[in-house]
Structure formats: structure tokens, C-alpha cells
Design a protein around this motif. Sequence first.
Motif, PDB file in Angstrom:
ATOM      1  N   ALA A 169      -2.738   2.854 -10.522  1.00 39.63           N
ATOM      2  CA  ALA A 169      -3.690   1.707  -9.624  1.00 39.63           C
ATOM      3  C   ALA A 169      -3.798   2.188  -8.311  1.00 39.63           C
ATOM      4  CB  ALA A 169      -2.762   0.631  -9.388  1.00 39.63           C
ATOM      5  N   SER A 170      -4.776   1.809  -7.423  1.00 38.21           N
ATOM      6  CA  SER A 170      -5.176   2.254  -6.127  1.00 38.21           C
ATOM      7  C   SER A 170      -5.247   0.939  -5.129  1.00 38.21           C
ATOM      8  CB  SER A 170      -6.217   3.100  -6.146  1.00 38.21           C
ATOM      9  OG  SER A 170      -7.489   2.428  -6.617  1.00 38.21           O
ATOM     10  N   ALA A 171      -5.212   1.257  -3.942  1.00 42.57           N
ATOM     11  CA  ALA A 171      -5.283   0.033  -3.169  1.00 42.57           C
ATOM     12  C   ALA A 171      -5.763   0.433  -1.705  1.00 42.57           C
ATOM     13  CB  ALA A 171      -3.888  -0.577  -2.850  1.00 42.57           C
ATOM     14  N   SER A 172      -6.654  -0.479  -1.061  1.00 47.17           N
ATOM     15  CA  SER A 172      -7.119  -0.078   0.384  1.00 47.17           C
ATOM     16  C   SER A 172      -6.944  -1.528   1.142  1.00 47.17           C
ATOM     17  CB  SER A 172      -8.689   0.232   0.085  1.00 47.17           C
ATOM     18  OG  SER A 172      -8.954   1.093  -0.597  1.00 47.17           O
ATOM     19  N   VAL A 173      -6.321  -1.153   2.377  1.00 46.23           N
ATOM     20  CA  VAL A 173      -5.992  -2.274   3.292  1.00 46.23           C
ATOM     21  C   VAL A 173      -6.770  -1.907   4.452  1.00 46.23           C
ATOM     22  CG1 VAL A 173      -4.419  -3.207   4.578  1.00 46.23           C
ATOM     23  CG2 VAL A 173      -3.683  -2.165   2.218  1.00 46.23           C
ATOM     24  N   VAL A 174      -7.860  -2.988   4.937  1.00 42.10           N
ATOM     25  CA  VAL A 174      -8.355  -2.722   6.167  1.00 42.10           C
ATOM     26  C   VAL A 174      -7.760  -3.866   7.161  1.00 42.10           C
ATOM     27  CG1 VAL A 174     -10.803  -3.480   7.164  1.00 42.10           C
ATOM     28  CG2 VAL A 174     -10.695  -2.601   4.742  1.00 42.10           C
ATOM     29  N   LEU A 175      -7.458  -3.446   8.517  1.00 42.58           N
ATOM     30  CA  LEU A 175      -6.844  -4.090   9.219  1.00 42.58           C
ATOM     31  C   LEU A 175      -7.513  -4.228  10.548  1.00 42.58           C
ATOM     32  CD1 LEU A 175      -3.318  -2.257   9.351  1.00 42.58           C
ATOM     33  CD2 LEU A 175      -3.824  -4.170   8.140  1.00 42.58           C
ATOM     34  N   SER A 176      -7.552  -5.466  11.202  1.00 42.76           N
ATOM     35  CA  SER A 176      -8.301  -5.859  12.305  1.00 42.76           C
ATOM     36  C   SER A 176      -7.049  -6.079  13.275  1.00 42.76           C
ATOM     37  CB  SER A 176      -9.240  -7.376  12.061  1.00 42.76           C
ATOM     38  OG  SER A 176      -9.479  -7.738  13.079  1.00 42.76           O
ATOM     39  N   LEU A 177      -6.877  -5.146  14.147  1.00 41.91           N
ATOM     40  CA  LEU A 177      -5.981  -5.387  15.068  1.00 41.91           C
ATOM     41  C   LEU A 177      -6.427  -6.326  16.397  1.00 41.91           C
ATOM     42  CD1 LEU A 177      -4.874  -1.245  15.002  1.00 41.91           C
ATOM     43  CD2 LEU A 177      -3.860  -3.460  13.763  1.00 41.91           C
ATOM     44  N   LYS A 178      -5.298  -6.597  17.124  1.00 45.36           N
ATOM     45  CA  LYS A 178      -5.511  -7.455  18.191  1.00 45.36           C
ATOM     46  C   LYS A 178      -5.937  -6.489  19.359  1.00 45.36           C
ATOM     47  CE  LYS A 178      -2.028 -10.874  16.984  1.00 45.36           C
ATOM     48  NZ  LYS A 178      -0.719 -11.583  17.361  1.00 45.36           N
ATOM     49  N   SER A 196       2.578  -0.064  -2.280  1.00 39.35           N
ATOM     50  CA  SER A 196       3.013   0.555  -3.425  1.00 39.35           C
ATOM     51  C   SER A 196       4.142   0.017  -4.263  1.00 39.35           C
ATOM     52  CB  SER A 196       3.349   2.009  -2.951  1.00 39.35           C
ATOM     53  OG  SER A 196       3.719   2.914  -3.973  1.00 39.35           O
ATOM     54  N   SER A 197       5.014  -0.488  -3.666  1.00 41.96           N
ATOM     55  CA  SER A 197       6.118  -1.105  -4.458  1.00 41.96           C
ATOM     56  C   SER A 197       6.080  -2.407  -4.984  1.00 41.96           C
ATOM     57  CB  SER A 197       7.400  -1.190  -3.435  1.00 41.96           C
ATOM     58  OG  SER A 197       7.151  -2.087  -2.190  1.00 41.96           O
ATOM     59  N   SER A 198       4.875  -3.125  -4.681  1.00 49.44           N
ATOM     60  CA  SER A 198       4.524  -4.488  -5.038  1.00 49.44           C
ATOM     61  C   SER A 198       3.520  -4.506  -6.173  1.00 49.44           C
ATOM     62  CB  SER A 198       3.833  -5.266  -4.098  1.00 49.44           C
ATOM     63  OG  SER A 198       4.514  -5.579  -2.650  1.00 49.44           O
ATOM     64  N   VAL A 199       2.840  -3.295  -6.396  1.00 49.69           N
ATOM     65  CA  VAL A 199       2.018  -3.198  -7.525  1.00 49.69           C
ATOM     66  C   VAL A 199       2.205  -2.172  -8.483  1.00 49.69           C
ATOM     67  CG1 VAL A 199      -0.310  -2.733  -8.001  1.00 49.69           C
ATOM     68  CG2 VAL A 199       0.029  -3.554  -5.899  1.00 49.69           C
ATOM     69  N   GLU A 200       2.315  -2.365  -9.816  1.00 57.43           N
ATOM     70  CA  GLU A 200       2.882  -1.565 -10.733  1.00 57.43           C
ATOM     71  C   GLU A 200       2.013  -0.336 -10.883  1.00 57.43           C
ATOM     72  OE1 GLU A 200       3.843  -1.853 -15.592  1.00 57.43           O
ATOM     73  OE2 GLU A 200       2.725  -3.415 -14.495  1.00 57.43           O
ATOM     74  N   ASN A 201       2.406   0.675 -10.995  1.00 57.40           N
ATOM     75  CA  ASN A 201       1.907   2.161 -11.377  1.00 57.40           C
ATOM     76  C   ASN A 201       0.885   2.628 -10.100  1.00 57.40           C
ATOM     77  OD1 ASN A 201       3.077   2.670 -13.695  1.00 57.40           O
ATOM     78  ND2 ASN A 201       1.397   1.726 -14.980  1.00 57.40           N
ATOM     79  N   LEU A 202       1.435   2.199  -8.601  1.00 52.20           N
ATOM     80  CA  LEU A 202       0.674   2.368  -7.427  1.00 52.20           C
ATOM     81  C   LEU A 202       1.319   3.424  -6.880  1.00 52.20           C
ATOM     82  CD1 LEU A 202      -1.684   2.128  -5.748  1.00 52.20           C
ATOM     83  CD2 LEU A 202      -0.510   0.119  -4.802  1.00 52.20           C
ATOM     84  N   PRO A 203       0.987   4.877  -6.912  1.00 45.92           N
ATOM     85  CA  PRO A 203       1.760   6.096  -6.218  1.00 45.92           C
ATOM     86  C   PRO A 203       1.401   5.570  -4.477  1.00 45.92           C
ATOM     87  CG  PRO A 203       0.363   6.925  -7.960  1.00 45.92           C
ATOM     88  CD  PRO A 203       0.045   5.426  -7.884  1.00 45.92           C
ATOM     89  N   VAL A 204       2.145   6.164  -3.751  1.00 48.43           N
ATOM     90  CA  VAL A 204       2.010   6.135  -2.330  1.00 48.43           C
ATOM     91  C   VAL A 204       0.725   6.716  -1.664  1.00 48.43           C
ATOM     92  CG1 VAL A 204       3.124   6.640  -0.167  1.00 48.43           C
ATOM     93  CG2 VAL A 204       4.570   5.777  -1.818  1.00 48.43           C
ATOM     94  N   GLU A 205       0.404   8.026  -2.616  1.00 44.52           N
ATOM     95  CA  GLU A 205      -0.665   8.596  -2.036  1.00 44.52           C
ATOM     96  C   GLU A 205      -2.060   7.765  -2.446  1.00 44.52           C
ATOM     97  OE1 GLU A 205       1.013  10.535  -6.006  1.00 44.52           O
ATOM     98  OE2 GLU A 205       1.641   9.560  -3.754  1.00 44.52           O
ATOM     99  N   ASN A 206      -1.939   6.880  -3.309  1.00 48.59           N
ATOM    100  CA  ASN A 206      -3.200   5.859  -3.678  1.00 48.59           C
ATOM    101  C   ASN A 206      -3.384   4.830  -2.861  1.00 48.59           C
ATOM    102  OD1 ASN A 206      -3.440   7.883  -5.743  1.00 48.59           O
ATOM    103  ND2 ASN A 206      -3.549   6.646  -7.462  1.00 48.59           N
TER     104      ASN A 206
END
Length: 388
Positions: A169-178, A196-206
Motif C-alpha cells: 500500500a501507499s499513502a500521502s499526507v497533506v498538512l496545512s500548518l498554522k 504505516s502502522s495503521s495500514v496493512e502492508n504499508l512500508p514506511v518508505e511508501n
Amino acid sequence: MNVNQAMSTAAEKWTSLSTPRKALIIGGAAVLLIGLILLGQFFIKDEYVPLFSELPSDEMGAVVDKLEEMNIPYKVGKDDGDILVPENILYKTRLQLASAGVLSGTGKGFELFDESQLGATDFDRRLNYQRALQEELRRTIVYLDEVENARVHINLPERSVFIEDDGDASASVVLSLKPLAELRPEQVKGIVHLISSSVENLPVENVNVIDTKGNILSEGIALPEDAKGPLHKEQMDLKREFEKNLETRVERMMEKILGPNRTVVMVTANLNFDQREVSQIEYGEDGVIRSEQLVEKSSISEGMGGVPGTAGNIGTYPAEGGGQQSSQEETDVTRNYEIDQIEERVVYAPGGIENLSTSVTVDGELAADEVGEIQDIVQAAVGYQPER
């Protein structure tokens, strides 16, 4: 009849009327005016549409307070959590509320599964699970003091009947900072490991984390512990700065050729930050004599004459010049040579380019000859070398 005469005639007729008739005329005119106003409002009234639906009570209260502060008309819908606004200002109001940071989010987490959905397929359940997981992770991330809002996008691969064919799996996070806020590297690492720990088969590098300015915050987070630290961060900054300089150079050239906002350039460079020191010694063919030792020996020996036998052993006086002489000479030469050599010491500075890849996306169709010309221009701009 002019206007003055008409007004005089009307005034005389109004004066001649009795009081009850005057009251009747005034009342009828008022009723007609009110009717016209109500009729106009009926036909031109604003249609209210949902601004947000199924909001939690705390978020709903914040939205209502902000709408009243901005003097925007609104209605509370019959369903819980629904807020209605005029249709002609719907999108403008959403943008204003989003820029004001009133809502921390409008999605649903695992409460999506509180209501049973009859007839839902496996695809529907999987999609709802993905939506719920994204929202739950987003809610967790916005608890950070520096984060004003966040979006989480998760890509879950299709399951295969063969275990070895299951992709990561892969994931992207978009943050709007104060305003003026900045995340520390350990906070970014925490976000990455949370996803990474919340999604199955999601390596940290992804897992990629970026901010609303397009800065990649998670770059280098997945590297081994011995490769991290201030030195590594400096190296990654240099790498990204080098890539951006090349991208800017190519984009400016493309703007002059194709026009503005028609190209997107991406450069990826692999830099070698290892510092090398090479010592090289070259030996010449001819040497130089360093020292030489010459030893010469010579000797002379004289032989005795006579006839073998008894008679010959009787002592006699040899005649002058009757003996034989022999001489011997010996020369010994020792030479020590100095070796002819050249010693060279070279120190290679870190940051050498090992390989470089460049991609250019153009808006529109290009002829084959134009593609070739652009390739030549880009290769010249980035310093293309076939062997690299």
C-alpha cells in the motif's frame, strides 16, 4: 390637459370623496402593494441548499457562529447536523469557512459502519473502510499543535489469491500548518510511522508527507538510523537544491520556446557524497645512479722451470729468463640506482553526479521533429552525458 391641470382635477375629486371612501381606497392600495411584494418574494426567493450535512454538534455551533459573524443568511435543516444557505452563495461560503479554519474536517470515520447498509457489495465495504481509515488518521494528525488541517490519501492494492502477488500500500499526507508553525523531524517521523502502522502492508518508505507549499517533509525519514542526522539533512537539501536549479533552468527555456505554463519539468539526481582520496605512483623506465662502488684487483705470479724426475730434483741455478710469469686482473662494480617515480595524491570532493534523469511534460501535441528539438535542448540544459 397638462400635468398641473390633471393634478388639480385629481385633488378636487379626492376632496369631494367621503371619509369612508378615502379609507377604502387607501386600504385597497396597501393590500395591493403587500400582495405584489409577497408575490415577488415567492417568485424570486433564494433557494436554500445544504452547506454541510451531518455535522457534529461542536462543529455545527462553530459554523453557525461564523455565519452570523459574516452576516450570511442560513437555515438549520430538518436532519441533525444540516446547515442550509442560499444556493447563489454556496461555494463562496464554503471557501470563506475553509479559509477561516472553522472546520477541522467534515468526513466520517468508523461511524460510517454504525448504520447497516443492506445490499452493500464487498467493493462498497472496502471503499467505506478506506474512507473511514483516512478520516480517523486525519483526526489524529490534527491533534498536533502545529497542524491546522490535514488530508490523508491511502492507496490500497487489490487483494490477490496469491500471497506473493499482494502489492504494498501507499499513502500521502497533506498538512496545512498554522502560521509560523514548523514540524520537527521527529514529529514528521511520528506521522509517517502512525500511517504505516495503521495500514496493512504499508512500508514506511511508501508514506509521503508534504505541506501546502509543496515541501516534502518526509524526505529521508525512512533511511537507516546511521544515515540520519544533520549531515544527512544537509546532503538532502543540497540534492533538492541542485534538482530545483536544473528544473528552473529547463522551465525557463521551455517558456521562451512554448510559452508560459505549458511545461512541467522533474529532475532526479543521484549524488555521491562520499569523499575519496586516491594516491597514484608512476615508475619511469630509466633510473638515476644514486651511488657507485668500483673495486679493481690485479696479481702477477712467476712459475719455476725444470725436468721432471730424480735428476730434475737436484738443485741447479736456473738461467736468467728461463721462468714463466702470469698476471690476473679483476674489476668489481656495484651501482645503486634511484627509482624514477611520480607520486600523485588526488582528493575527490563529495557531491559528484552519479546519474541524472529528467522528464518534461508538455501541454499539447508536438510533431516528431519538435520532440527531437526539445530533447536536444533539455539534454544541453542539464549537461547530459550518455555514459552517466
